[in-house]
Design a protein around this motif. Structure first.
Motif, PDB file in Angstrom:
ATOM      1  N   GLY A   1     -12.946  -2.027   1.075  1.00 20.55           N
ATOM      2  CA  GLY A   1     -12.998  -3.416   1.535  1.00 20.55           C
ATOM      3  C   GLY A   1     -14.339  -4.077   1.276  1.00 20.55           C
ATOM      4  N   ALA A   2     -15.417  -3.304   1.324  1.00 18.58           N
ATOM      5  CA  ALA A   2     -16.757  -3.869   1.122  1.00 18.58           C
ATOM      6  C   ALA A   2     -17.008  -4.274  -0.325  1.00 18.58           C
ATOM      7  CB  ALA A   2     -17.812  -2.858   1.560  1.00 18.58           C
ATOM      8  N   LEU A   3     -16.127  -3.854  -1.236  1.00 16.28           N
ATOM      9  CA  LEU A   3     -16.310  -4.155  -2.657  1.00 16.28           C
ATOM     10  C   LEU A   3     -15.437  -5.316  -3.113  1.00 16.28           C
ATOM     11  CD1 LEU A   3     -16.226  -0.484  -4.033  1.00 16.28           C
ATOM     12  CD2 LEU A   3     -18.206  -1.797  -3.225  1.00 16.28           C
ATOM     13  N   ALA A   4     -14.877  -6.059  -2.183  1.00 15.91           N
ATOM     14  CA  ALA A   4     -13.872  -7.068  -2.510  1.00 15.91           C
ATOM     15  C   ALA A   4     -14.354  -8.103  -3.523  1.00 15.91           C
ATOM     16  CB  ALA A   4     -13.413  -7.775  -1.229  1.00 15.91           C
ATOM     17  N   GLN A   5     -15.635  -8.464  -3.497  1.00 24.07           N
ATOM     18  CA  GLN A   5     -16.124  -9.525  -4.383  1.00 24.07           C
ATOM     19  C   GLN A   5     -16.708  -8.987  -5.691  1.00 24.07           C
ATOM     20  OE1 GLN A   5     -15.345 -12.609  -3.755  1.00 24.07           O
ATOM     21  NE2 GLN A   5     -14.408 -11.903  -1.833  1.00 24.07           N
TER      22      GLN A   5
ATOM     23  N   ASN B   1      -5.933 -12.613   2.755  1.00 22.91           N
ATOM     24  CA  ASN B   1      -6.106 -11.733   3.903  1.00 22.91           C
ATOM     25  C   ASN B   1      -5.317 -10.431   3.709  1.00 22.91           C
ATOM     26  OD1 ASN B   1      -7.047 -11.103   6.585  1.00 22.91           O
ATOM     27  ND2 ASN B   1      -4.964 -11.514   7.297  1.00 22.91           N
ATOM     28  N   ARG B   2      -4.092 -10.529   3.184  1.00 21.37           N
ATOM     29  CA  ARG B   2      -3.295  -9.338   2.907  1.00 21.37           C
ATOM     30  C   ARG B   2      -3.961  -8.469   1.843  1.00 21.37           C
ATOM     31  NH1 ARG B   2       2.984 -10.719   2.109  1.00 21.37           N
ATOM     32  NH2 ARG B   2       2.868  -8.571   1.308  1.00 21.37           N
ATOM     33  N   ALA B   3      -4.514  -9.132   0.819  1.00 23.02           N
ATOM     34  CA  ALA B   3      -5.206  -8.376  -0.234  1.00 23.02           C
ATOM     35  C   ALA B   3      -6.435  -7.667   0.331  1.00 23.02           C
ATOM     36  CB  ALA B   3      -5.604  -9.319  -1.366  1.00 23.02           C
ATOM     37  N   GLN B   4      -7.181  -8.350   1.200  1.00 20.08           N
ATOM     38  CA  GLN B   4      -8.367  -7.744   1.802  1.00 20.08           C
ATOM     39  C   GLN B   4      -7.991  -6.542   2.659  1.00 20.08           C
ATOM     40  OE1 GLN B   4     -11.669  -8.532   1.368  1.00 20.08           O
ATOM     41  NE2 GLN B   4     -12.169  -6.786   2.700  1.00 20.08           N
ATOM     42  N   LYS B   5      -6.930  -6.660   3.444  1.00 25.78           N
ATOM     43  CA  LYS B   5      -6.514  -5.551   4.295  1.00 25.78           C
ATOM     44  C   LYS B   5      -6.091  -4.333   3.479  1.00 25.78           C
ATOM     45  CE  LYS B   5      -5.174  -8.047   8.475  1.00 25.78           C
ATOM     46  NZ  LYS B   5      -4.065  -8.382   9.412  1.00 25.78           N
ATOM     47  N   MET B   6      -5.439  -4.579   2.330  1.00 25.10           N
ATOM     48  CA  MET B   6      -5.051  -3.446   1.492  1.00 25.10           C
ATOM     49  C   MET B   6      -6.277  -2.787   0.873  1.00 25.10           C
ATOM     50  SD  MET B   6      -2.718  -1.422   0.510  1.00 25.10           S
ATOM     51  CE  MET B   6      -1.253  -2.277   1.085  1.00 25.10           C
ATOM     52  N   LEU B   7      -7.283  -3.567   0.479  1.00 26.16           N
ATOM     53  CA  LEU B   7      -8.526  -2.977  -0.017  1.00 26.16           C
ATOM     54  C   LEU B   7      -9.186  -2.138   1.067  1.00 26.16           C
ATOM     55  CD1 LEU B   7     -10.041  -5.956  -2.058  1.00 26.16           C
ATOM     56  CD2 LEU B   7      -9.215  -3.785  -2.986  1.00 26.16           C
ATOM     57  N   GLU B   8      -9.165  -2.616   2.301  1.00 31.44           N
ATOM     58  CA  GLU B   8      -9.740  -1.850   3.403  1.00 31.44           C
ATOM     59  C   GLU B   8      -8.950  -0.571   3.649  1.00 31.44           C
ATOM     60  OE1 GLU B   8      -9.788  -4.663   6.570  1.00 31.44           O
ATOM     61  OE2 GLU B   8     -11.469  -5.821   5.737  1.00 31.44           O
ATOM     62  N   ARG B   9      -7.631  -0.654   3.501  1.00 26.50           N
ATOM     63  CA  ARG B   9      -6.811   0.554   3.660  1.00 26.50           C
ATOM     64  C   ARG B   9      -7.161   1.587   2.601  1.00 26.50           C
ATOM     65  NH1 ARG B   9      -5.197   4.597   4.060  1.00 26.50           N
ATOM     66  NH2 ARG B   9      -3.249   5.463   4.844  1.00 26.50           N
ATOM     67  N   MET B  10      -7.567   1.117   1.420  1.00 25.36           N
ATOM     68  CA  MET B  10      -7.984   2.016   0.344  1.00 25.36           C
ATOM     69  C   MET B  10      -9.478   2.334   0.404  1.00 25.36           C
ATOM     70  SD  MET B  10      -5.274   2.854  -1.214  1.00 25.36           S
ATOM     71  CE  MET B  10      -6.124   3.829  -2.435  1.00 25.36           C
ATOM     72  N   GLN B  11     -10.131   1.946   1.509  1.00 27.96           N
ATOM     73  CA  GLN B  11     -11.531   2.275   1.787  1.00 27.96           C
ATOM     74  C   GLN B  11     -12.517   1.624   0.820  1.00 27.96           C
ATOM     75  OE1 GLN B  11     -12.016   6.566   2.458  1.00 27.96           O
ATOM     76  NE2 GLN B  11      -9.796   6.715   2.713  1.00 27.96           N
TER      77      GLN B  11
ATOM     78  N   LEU C   1     -10.794  -8.450  -5.009  1.00 31.32           N
ATOM     79  CA  LEU C   1      -9.888  -9.165  -4.117  1.00 31.32           C
ATOM     80  C   LEU C   1      -8.866  -9.968  -4.909  1.00 31.32           C
ATOM     81  CD1 LEU C   1      -9.281  -9.924  -1.134  1.00 31.32           C
ATOM     82  CD2 LEU C   1     -10.776 -11.915  -1.475  1.00 31.32           C
ATOM     83  N   ASP C   2      -9.311 -10.669  -5.931  1.00 30.72           N
ATOM     84  CA  ASP C   2      -8.400 -11.501  -6.716  1.00 30.72           C
ATOM     85  C   ASP C   2      -7.471 -10.636  -7.568  1.00 30.72           C
ATOM     86  OD1 ASP C   2      -9.348 -13.873  -5.677  1.00 30.72           O
ATOM     87  OD2 ASP C   2     -10.861 -14.132  -7.249  1.00 30.72           O
ATOM     88  N   ASN C   3      -7.958  -9.496  -8.042  1.00 29.38           N
ATOM     89  CA  ASN C   3      -7.084  -8.587  -8.779  1.00 29.38           C
ATOM     90  C   ASN C   3      -5.904  -8.156  -7.918  1.00 29.38           C
ATOM     91  OD1 ASN C   3      -7.501  -7.256 -11.606  1.00 29.38           O
ATOM     92  ND2 ASN C   3      -9.581  -7.694 -10.892  1.00 29.38           N
ATOM     93  N   VAL C   4      -6.169  -7.828  -6.675  1.00 27.39           N
ATOM     94  CA  VAL C   4      -5.094  -7.403  -5.769  1.00 27.39           C
ATOM     95  C   VAL C   4      -4.196  -8.578  -5.425  1.00 27.39           C
ATOM     96  CG1 VAL C   4      -4.575  -6.426  -3.496  1.00 27.39           C
ATOM     97  CG2 VAL C   4      -6.476  -5.513  -4.853  1.00 27.39           C
TER      98      VAL C   4
END
Length: 352
Positions: free
Chosen positions: A127-131, A115-125, A99-102
């Motif tokens: 999101g569950a690995l954010a931490q 929140n924007r970073a999290q949504k982009m991680l979810e778009r890249m499938q 999440l912080d990298n993004v």
């Protein structure tokens, strides 16, 4: 709208030339793939567009603004070019979470930054690995983080430096689909460096082929396949060849002598007394050895089963290299090979 333009760009490292008078433009929303062998200049070109290399001569324009022009002593550093970049080696901060990298790609005061970073991680499938930190991710997952970071700031230009080369084939396919879909959704223009033909056929709107620092063909994938400009491009697009061929004419029929046999063919590409011929395995047809008409008498050397078809390798009198044909069933020991004239690519011998 033309987003990126390179005009007569040259680059030298000491006395070694890397790019020769490159002229290239990229339209908004276009996906352009740069291909070429090692040392062809494709990565140097990409780095020049990013501002990671300063050109020796010429001009680079981004969004109508000059970003590199040695003659005018103008240079805009990478951080001010407002583009996204995805690297071959991921280039993630190891001490930061996904999440912080993004989020680092967004200014610190950006509203809803995490929140924007999290949504982009979810778009890249992912999101569950954010931490998670990068060390706990697979190569494919790390590259997804890199792509998310490149796209989260919504750049209108995305530069990709062989982003799939170290990934497993099925991961490459998934990421190609994701990047192409995101580019279409956002209208982002993309410039991708690759040596993999699959990137051309699955991603490109246009292709620039580089050889020894020069663009030798700039075309759509269809044109690249149907009218390869050089032997290098022919090989890249799946053709076999380098077969010695002599232009000839029998009556009113033009063609070439391949081995000891005349094959009808148009001679548009034959601009020298001695040529080399290229053609693809799927365009070589094997007929029973007893059949009549023009064809190359051939003896089967060996065959292999690959991806649902037989690849047969034939010995032909007068040719040192084997000719490969694609067969629906295992062929017999002898055959007569025919090749449609419009499927034969001819080049001057000195082009090999």
């Amino acid at each position: 709208m033309t987003l990126l333009r390179l005009e007569n760009v040259r680059k030298r490292y000491d006395q070694t030339p890397a790019l020769h008078d490159i002229g290239l433009h990229l339209e908004a929303g276009e996906f352009l793939v740069l291909i070429g062998g090692s040392g062809s200049g494709k990565t140097t070109l990409l780095r020049a567009a990013a501002g990671l290399e300063r050109v020796t001569a010429g001009r680079i324009t981004l969004r109508q603004d000059i970003v590199d022009d040695p003659q005018a002593t103008l240079f805009v550093p990478p951080a001010q070019r407002r583009l996204g970049m995805v690297f071959q080696d991921y280039a993630l901060w190891p001490h930061l979470s996904c999440l912080d990298n993004v989020a680092t790609a967004l200014p610190a005061r950006t509203p809803n930054r995490l929140n924007r970073a999290q949504k982009m991680l979810e778009r890249m499938q992912i999101g569950a690995l954010a931490q998670r930190r990068p060390a706990r991710l697979s190569g494919g997952q790390q590259q997804r983080v890199g792509i998310a970071r490149a796209l989260v700031a919504r750049p209108d230009l995305l530069l990709l430096d062989e982003p799939f080369s170290s990934l497993d084939p099925h991961i490459r396919d998934q990421l190609r689909n994701d990047i192409r879909a995101l580019a279409r959704e956002t209208g982002t223009a993309s410039l991708l460096v690759s040596h993999d033909p699959a990137d051309v056929w699955r991603l490109a709107d246009r292709v620039a082929v580089l050889e020894a620092g020069r663009i030798i063909q700039l075309a759509t994938p269809e044109t690249l396949f149907t009218r390869p400009a050089t032997p290098h491009v022919a090989r890249f697009s799946g053709a076999q060849g380098g077969f010695p061929a002599v232009p000839a004419q029998v009556g009113s029929t033009t063609g070439v002598r391949l081995g000891d046999v005349f094959l009808p063919a148009p001679l548009d590409h034959a601009c020298a007394p001695e040529c080399i011929a290229y053609f693809r395995p799927q365009d070589v047809l094997s007929q029973p050895a007893c059949s009549t008409g023009p064809g190359l008498p051939a003896i089967l050397d060996h065959c292999v089963f690959e991806a649902g078809a037989w690849l047969a390798y034939w010995r032909v009198a007068g040719l040192l290299s084997l000719i490969c044909s694609r067969e629906t069933q295992k062929p017999g020991a002898e055959a007569r090979l025919t090749i449609s004239g419009d499927k034969i690519f001819l080049y001057p011998r000195d082009k090999e």
